[in-house]
Design an enzyme around this catalytic site. Structure first.
Site, PDB file in Angstrom:
ATOM      1  N   GLY A 163      36.591 -16.397  35.520  1.00  0.00           N
ATOM      2  CA  GLY A 163      35.524 -15.415  35.400  1.00  0.00           C
ATOM      3  C   GLY A 163      35.969 -14.254  34.534  1.00  0.00           C
ATOM      4  N   GLN A 187      35.929  -5.671  31.310  1.00  0.00           N
ATOM      5  CA  GLN A 187      37.266  -6.134  30.955  1.00  0.00           C
ATOM      6  C   GLN A 187      37.481  -6.243  29.444  1.00  0.00           C
ATOM      7  OE1 GLN A 187      37.027  -9.493  34.052  1.00  0.00           O
ATOM      8  NE2 GLN A 187      39.208  -9.110  33.809  1.00  0.00           N
ATOM      9  N   CYS A 209      43.887 -11.673  37.990  1.00  0.00           N
ATOM     10  CA  CYS A 209      42.887 -11.046  37.131  1.00  0.00           C
ATOM     11  C   CYS A 209      43.419 -11.014  35.705  1.00  0.00           C
ATOM     12  CB  CYS A 209      42.618  -9.632  37.643  1.00  0.00           C
ATOM     13  SG  CYS A 209      41.404  -8.721  36.682  1.00  0.00           S
ATOM     14  N   LEU A 210      42.559 -11.317  34.751  1.00  0.00           N
ATOM     15  CA  LEU A 210      42.971 -11.288  33.344  1.00  0.00           C
ATOM     16  C   LEU A 210      43.346  -9.886  32.886  1.00  0.00           C
ATOM     17  CD1 LEU A 210      40.335 -13.797  31.950  1.00  0.00           C
ATOM     18  CD2 LEU A 210      42.801 -14.180  32.128  1.00  0.00           C
ATOM     19  N   HIS A 252      34.540 -11.140  42.879  1.00  0.00           N
ATOM     20  CA  HIS A 252      35.595 -10.507  42.077  1.00  0.00           C
ATOM     21  C   HIS A 252      34.994  -9.923  40.795  1.00  0.00           C
ATOM     22  CE1 HIS A 252      39.862 -10.562  40.365  1.00  0.00           C
ATOM     23  NE2 HIS A 252      39.128 -10.382  39.290  1.00  0.00           N
ATOM     24  N   GLU A 253      34.145 -10.710  40.112  1.00  0.00           N
ATOM     25  CA  GLU A 253      33.563 -10.239  38.845  1.00  0.00           C
ATOM     26  C   GLU A 253      32.558  -9.106  39.069  1.00  0.00           C
ATOM     27  OE1 GLU A 253      35.179 -11.019  36.320  1.00  0.00           O
ATOM     28  OE2 GLU A 253      36.205 -12.682  37.288  1.00  0.00           O
ATOM     29  N   HIS A 279      34.170  -5.832  39.430  1.00  0.00           N
ATOM     30  CA  HIS A 279      34.520  -5.195  38.150  1.00  0.00           C
ATOM     31  C   HIS A 279      33.387  -4.299  37.641  1.00  0.00           C
ATOM     32  CE1 HIS A 279      38.425  -6.652  36.990  1.00  0.00           C
ATOM     33  NE2 HIS A 279      38.090  -7.919  37.146  1.00  0.00           N
TER      34      HIS A 279
END
Length: 184
Positions: free
Chosen positions: A60, A65, A110-111, A153-154, A157
């Site tokens: 995701g 991000q 997480c990226l 999670h997304e 953000h």
């Protein structure tokens, strides 16, 4: 095409902002941004493309991000039965959720976070999400397991919340009472 160079890292102020709603109908620029988020996640799961461009694999990605403070997410993940959930959404919202909790046994990554942060992240076991897809249609998705965790999670953000904010600081690896442990 997005690469790891486009993804901002932990500590960047945009990751802590509440993202703005995307005005509907979306602009061509917003559609392009949302498409590129989904393209990154799909490419990152393709070993050949990922190694060629140095992409960290992800399931995701949210617009904040890539330093775009707008409510857009992309998710490309399969559940335990192998069903693919591939969505690019404008203004996603969790419209209902279970009382029951769940967490990933391996913890979350997480990226935007380069190091591993051990700990269990409490999430709702089941959620229903509404959002607008790239064709301008409202979609309503019922989720459980890994896809439900990924969407939460997304969406976090979009509200300036990082996954590690939710980990118990005193006992990060203590199983969460009454919650289902999900294997990845």
């Amino acid at each position: 095409m997005l690469t790891m160079e486009d993804i901002i890292r932990d500590g960047h102020p945009t990751l802590r902002k509440v993202a703005a709603e995307v005005v509907m109908p979306p602009s061509e620029e917003d559609k392009q941004i949302l498409s590129s988020l989904l393209e990154y996640v799909i490419n990152s799961q393709n070993n050949e493309i990922a190694s060629k461009y140095g992409l960290r694999p992800g399931i995701g990605l949210a617009a904040p991000q890539i330093n775009v403070s707008k409510r857009m997410i992309a998710v490309h993940v399969t559940d335990e039965k192998g069903v693919l959930y591939s969505y690019a959404l404008f203004n996603p919202k969790i419209v209902s959720h279970s009382v029951e909790k769940a967490y990933l046994q391996t913890g979350e990554g997480c990226l935007s976070v380069d190091e591993a942060i051990p700990g269990f992240v409490p999430r709702y076991a089941r959620i229903t999400v509404k959002g607008i897809n790239l064709n301008g249609e409202e979609v309503k998705i019922r989720l459980k397991g890994l896809p439900a965790i990924c969407f939460q999670h997304e969406i976090d953000h979009l509200n300036g919340v990082m996954f590690y904010d939710l980990i118990d600081k005193q006992e990060p690896l203590r199983p969460i009472d009454g919650a289902t442990a999900i294997e990845r």
